[in-house]
Design a protein around this motif. Structure first.
Motif, PDB file in Angstrom:
ATOM      1  N   PHE A 116      13.361 108.293 -16.493  1.00 36.70           N
ATOM      2  CA  PHE A 116      11.995 108.641 -16.111  1.00 36.70           C
ATOM      3  C   PHE A 116      11.949 109.282 -14.724  1.00 36.70           C
ATOM      4  CE2 PHE A 116      11.752 105.045 -19.077  1.00 36.70           C
ATOM      5  CZ  PHE A 116      11.026 105.624 -20.098  1.00 36.70           C
ATOM      6  N   GLY A 117      12.921 110.163 -14.486  1.00 38.80           N
ATOM      7  CA  GLY A 117      12.991 110.859 -13.210  1.00 38.80           C
ATOM      8  C   GLY A 117      12.429 112.262 -13.296  1.00 38.80           C
ATOM      9  N   LEU A 118      13.057 113.190 -12.598  1.00 37.64           N
ATOM     10  CA  LEU A 118      12.609 114.576 -12.532  1.00 37.64           C
ATOM     11  C   LEU A 118      13.110 115.374 -13.729  1.00 37.64           C
ATOM     12  CD1 LEU A 118      13.492 115.195  -8.773  1.00 37.64           C
ATOM     13  CD2 LEU A 118      11.209 114.721  -9.710  1.00 37.64           C
ATOM     14  N   ASN A 119      12.344 116.392 -14.139  1.00 36.19           N
ATOM     15  CA  ASN A 119      12.877 117.316 -15.139  1.00 36.19           C
ATOM     16  C   ASN A 119      13.789 118.334 -14.450  1.00 36.19           C
ATOM     17  OD1 ASN A 119      11.284 119.455 -14.103  1.00 36.19           O
ATOM     18  ND2 ASN A 119       9.676 119.179 -15.634  1.00 36.19           N
ATOM     19  N   SER A 120      14.321 119.284 -15.206  1.00 39.63           N
ATOM     20  CA  SER A 120      15.354 120.159 -14.634  1.00 39.63           C
ATOM     21  C   SER A 120      14.814 121.034 -13.509  1.00 39.63           C
ATOM     22  CB  SER A 120      15.991 121.016 -15.727  1.00 39.63           C
ATOM     23  OG  SER A 120      15.045 121.902 -16.297  1.00 39.63           O
ATOM     24  N   ARG A 121      13.630 121.620 -13.703  1.00 43.02           N
ATOM     25  CA  ARG A 121      13.062 122.461 -12.651  1.00 43.02           C
ATOM     26  C   ARG A 121      12.739 121.648 -11.411  1.00 43.02           C
ATOM     27  NH1 ARG A 121       8.291 126.128 -14.722  1.00 43.02           N
ATOM     28  NH2 ARG A 121       7.972 126.165 -12.461  1.00 43.02           N
ATOM     29  N   GLN A 122      12.212 120.453 -11.621  1.00 40.05           N
ATOM     30  CA  GLN A 122      11.884 119.596 -10.490  1.00 40.05           C
ATOM     31  C   GLN A 122      13.130 119.151  -9.739  1.00 40.05           C
ATOM     32  OE1 GLN A 122       9.758 116.604 -12.640  1.00 40.05           O
ATOM     33  NE2 GLN A 122       7.842 117.768 -12.725  1.00 40.05           N
ATOM     34  N   THR A 123      14.206 118.898 -10.490  1.00 40.25           N
ATOM     35  CA  THR A 123      15.463 118.512  -9.851  1.00 40.25           C
ATOM     36  C   THR A 123      15.988 119.628  -8.961  1.00 40.25           C
ATOM     37  OG1 THR A 123      16.055 117.032 -11.672  1.00 40.25           O
ATOM     38  CG2 THR A 123      17.850 117.801 -10.269  1.00 40.25           C
ATOM     39  N   THR A 124      15.972 120.855  -9.479  1.00 38.63           N
ATOM     40  CA  THR A 124      16.415 121.992  -8.681  1.00 38.63           C
ATOM     41  C   THR A 124      15.531 122.174  -7.445  1.00 38.63           C
ATOM     42  OG1 THR A 124      17.354 123.132 -10.604  1.00 38.63           O
ATOM     43  CG2 THR A 124      16.790 124.500  -8.709  1.00 38.63           C
ATOM     44  N   TRP A 239      16.040 108.843 -20.417  1.00 38.33           N
ATOM     45  CA  TRP A 239      16.945 108.563 -19.292  1.00 38.33           C
ATOM     46  C   TRP A 239      17.556 109.845 -18.734  1.00 38.33           C
ATOM     47  CZ3 TRP A 239      17.349 107.014 -24.316  1.00 38.33           C
ATOM     48  CH2 TRP A 239      18.282 107.673 -25.119  1.00 38.33           C
ATOM     49  N   GLU A 240      17.297 110.976 -19.395  1.00 42.79           N
ATOM     50  CA  GLU A 240      17.876 112.262 -18.971  1.00 42.79           C
ATOM     51  C   GLU A 240      16.853 113.374 -19.102  1.00 42.79           C
ATOM     52  OE1 GLU A 240      22.596 111.910 -19.813  1.00 42.79           O
ATOM     53  OE2 GLU A 240      21.343 111.902 -21.603  1.00 42.79           O
TER      54      GLU A 240
END
Length: 361
Positions: A116-124, A239-240
């Motif tokens: 339940f973390g960041l999605n890919s764009r948010q992670t970048t 989880w991912e």
């Protein structure tokens, strides 16, 4: 790294950067040979292939003066041995999912993903324009490592199950291959996590050593043949939501590089970062069609399971913050960034996606 200069120094500035490296300057640079240890098998051309994309870009931008040989899991070091290998200088660099190493310190997981973390764009965005790179590089100095984002799969699927999961109760005692940090939450909601390298999942599922398994998504899962031995395919991989892959570089090897070779590494990693998710986004839709046509049954995880997993995740993060100061320092920044990102994404991005995905195209 001054993150505001990212666009000019990394992926989006590759053409300009390579043009600036005049031929006489390259010719004057030393010939360098590095080895890269991957945590992935060669048959996964997307996730293993990102390391090859990176190495080819380094060679092209240095006009062949800087060569990096890429080695699959087990060739030099086991899949889960790459951090030790880089830390000790046995290899100069590695390509891996940092959450595999949460047993060393849970803080590793932030460099890849947490439930339940960041999605890919948010992670970048967090990495390059939030405090992600600054915080994680501070943490990785303890391991003689500097990290570079080098790929993302996008949100993953929830995995393959022999039996249908109708409620949270069906998770009790279920032996589930799940990578990295997510296993801690599976355990808290009744499952039995198994951390097995990608190349070993199929035989474990086939023999019944495990009851279910997740890897990445349709393209890789079809290639690995999970649909032949498990029928029920679940989503989403909560989880991912946006798992990033990292290039880990031995800090002494990095500091020994000429400045323009450091710029090449940084740019080539950014190129691989974009390339990897683009490849997945092209390959996954067709693979999902093929899986569905072959009899795969698609299911959303039950809502009570999702709610229980979310609650367990938030409680666990608070527990970690109380006992692990390194985790707490990163999580305070990460969670604030996640809050603000989701406040924004719920409007334009989610609104557009919800409408478009309801249309008959």
């Amino acid at each position: 790294m001054q993150r505001r200069s990212f666009l000019s120094r990394t992926g989006l500035g590759i053409a300009a950067g390579s043009a600036a490296l005049a031929a006489p300057a390259i010719a004057a640079q030393p010939s360098i040979r590095w080895r890269l240890a991957s945590s992935f098998p060669k048959n996964l051309d997307t996730i293993f292939g990102a390391a090859e994309v990176f190495a080819r870009q380094v060679a092209a931008m240095s006009e062949g003066k800087f060569q990096i040989s890429v080695h699959a899991a087990g060739e030099i070091t086991p899949a889960f041995g790459v951090v030790d290998a880089v830390q000790q200088g046995a290899v100069e660099c590695a390509h891996t999912a940092a959450y595999y190493f949460f047993g060393k310190d849970e803080t590793f997981a932030f460099s890849c993903c947490i439930p339940f973390g960041l999605n890919s764009r948010q992670t970048t965005a967090w990495m390059y324009y939030g405090n992600g790179l600054t915080l994680m590089r501070e943490f990785y100095r303890n391991y003689n490592i500097i990290n570079f984002p080098a790929g993302n799969t996008g949100a993953q699927m929830g995995g393959w199950f022999r039996k249908e999961i109708k409620s949270l109760a069906d998770m009790k005692g279920l032996k589930f291959r799940i990578g990295g940090f997510g296993g801690r939450i599976i355990e808290r909601i009744g499952g039995v996590p198994q951390n097995i390298p990608g190349g070993d999942i199929y035989p474990a599922l086939e023999k019944g050593t495990i009851d279910a398994a997740e890897w990445v998504g349709p393209y890789d899962d079809l290639k690995l043949g999970f649909n032949k031995i498990a029928t029920h395919y679940y989503y989403p991989g909560w989880w991912e939501g946006g798992p990033q892959l990292d290039l880990f570089v031995n800090l002494k090897a990095w500091e020994a590089l000429p400045a323009n070779y450091q710029a090449i590494v940084e740019s080539a990693a950014a190129h691989a970062h974009v390339d990897m998710q683009a490849r997945y986004d092209v390959k996954n839709p067709q693979a999902l069609k093929e899986l569905y046509a072959g009899g795969t049954k698609l299911h959303a995880f039950p809502r009570d399971l999702m709610n229980a997993a979310f609650k367990a995740s938030m409680e666990y993060y608070e527990e970690l913050s109380a006992k692990n100061p390194k985790w707490k320092k990163v999580y305070e920044d990460y969670s604030a960034f996640r809050r603000d990102q989701n406040l924004w994404f719920r409007f334009a991005e989610a609104g557009f996606d919800e409408f478009m995905q309801a249309q008959k195209l």
